[in-house]
Write a protein that holds these residues in place. Structure first.
Motif, mmCIF file in Angstrom:
data_model
loop_
_atom_site.group_PDB
_atom_site.id
_atom_site.type_symbol
_atom_site.label_atom_id
_atom_site.label_comp_id
_atom_site.label_asym_id
_atom_site.label_seq_id
_atom_site.Cartn_x
_atom_site.Cartn_y
_atom_site.Cartn_z
ATOM 1 N N LYS A 29 25.098 -8.414 -23.977
ATOM 2 C CA LYS A 29 25.215 -9.307 -22.861
ATOM 3 C C LYS A 29 26.650 -9.495 -22.318
ATOM 4 O O LYS A 29 26.792 -9.564 -21.044
ATOM 5 N N TRP A 89 27.730 -11.045 -18.715
ATOM 6 C CA TRP A 89 27.123 -12.376 -18.774
ATOM 7 C C TRP A 89 28.318 -12.956 -19.249
ATOM 8 O O TRP A 89 29.378 -12.777 -20.069
ATOM 9 N N GLN A 129 26.197 -18.628 -20.345
ATOM 10 C CA GLN A 129 24.764 -17.847 -20.189
ATOM 11 C C GLN A 129 24.104 -17.353 -21.275
ATOM 12 O O GLN A 129 22.999 -17.478 -21.767
ATOM 13 N N ARG A 149 20.604 -18.950 -23.280
ATOM 14 C CA ARG A 149 19.682 -17.902 -23.372
ATOM 15 C C ARG A 149 19.238 -18.011 -24.829
ATOM 16 O O ARG A 149 18.077 -18.128 -25.096
ATOM 17 N N ALA A 195 17.663 -21.255 -25.527
ATOM 18 C CA ALA A 195 16.065 -21.138 -25.112
ATOM 19 C C ALA A 195 15.173 -20.286 -25.937
ATOM 20 O O ALA A 195 13.944 -20.690 -26.304
ATOM 21 N N THR A 196 15.698 -19.482 -26.621
ATOM 22 C CA THR A 196 14.946 -18.450 -27.480
ATOM 23 C C THR A 196 15.114 -18.659 -29.035
ATOM 24 O O THR A 196 14.117 -18.211 -29.691
#
Length: 123
Positions: free
Chosen positions: A87, A92, A96, A100, A103-104
């Protein structure tokens, strides 16, 4: 009595313990000589030794093996390192990447953050 590090951290003390034990010293006398509490020393002899002998090298190897097993593997692994590196290569931002990963990955902030990665692995 000394309250710095446990007996298991000092190989020199293990060697002294082995020698004094072979010479027939009692646990309390050895403990006084090493500056340790007699109960700690007695537990070390029971845990690592046999009735007749105590082997410092065997005790140290046993300690290292047990210590390696009890340590958690940690939250950092090669997969996370590859993900962050990929990333970052895609430009990124660390925010960011962290968003992510939040979220995962179950549980927030369960991993080394991208800024920590940048500090530790790119300097």
């Amino acid at each position: 009595m000394s309250h710095e590090l446990p007996l298991s951290y000092h190989k020199r003390e293990r060697n002294q313990l082995e020698l004094l034990h072979q010479l027939g010293w009692f646990a309390r006398a050895i403990a006084r000589k090493l500056g340790r509490h007699h109960s700690s020393l007695s537990r070390e002899l029971k845990r690592q030794g046999t009735e007749e002998s105590y082997c410092a090298n065997r005790a140290q190897t046993s300690y290292i093996t047990k210590r390696a097993r009890c340590k958690p593997s940690g939250k950092w692994n090669a997969e996370r390192q590859r993900y962050i590196t990929m990333k970052l290569a895609e430009t990124w931002s660390p925010e960011q990447i962290e968003g992510r990963m939040n979220a995962t990955v179950e549980g927030r902030h369960n991993y080394i953050k991208p800024y920590q990665y940048l500090r530790c692995f790119t300097s």
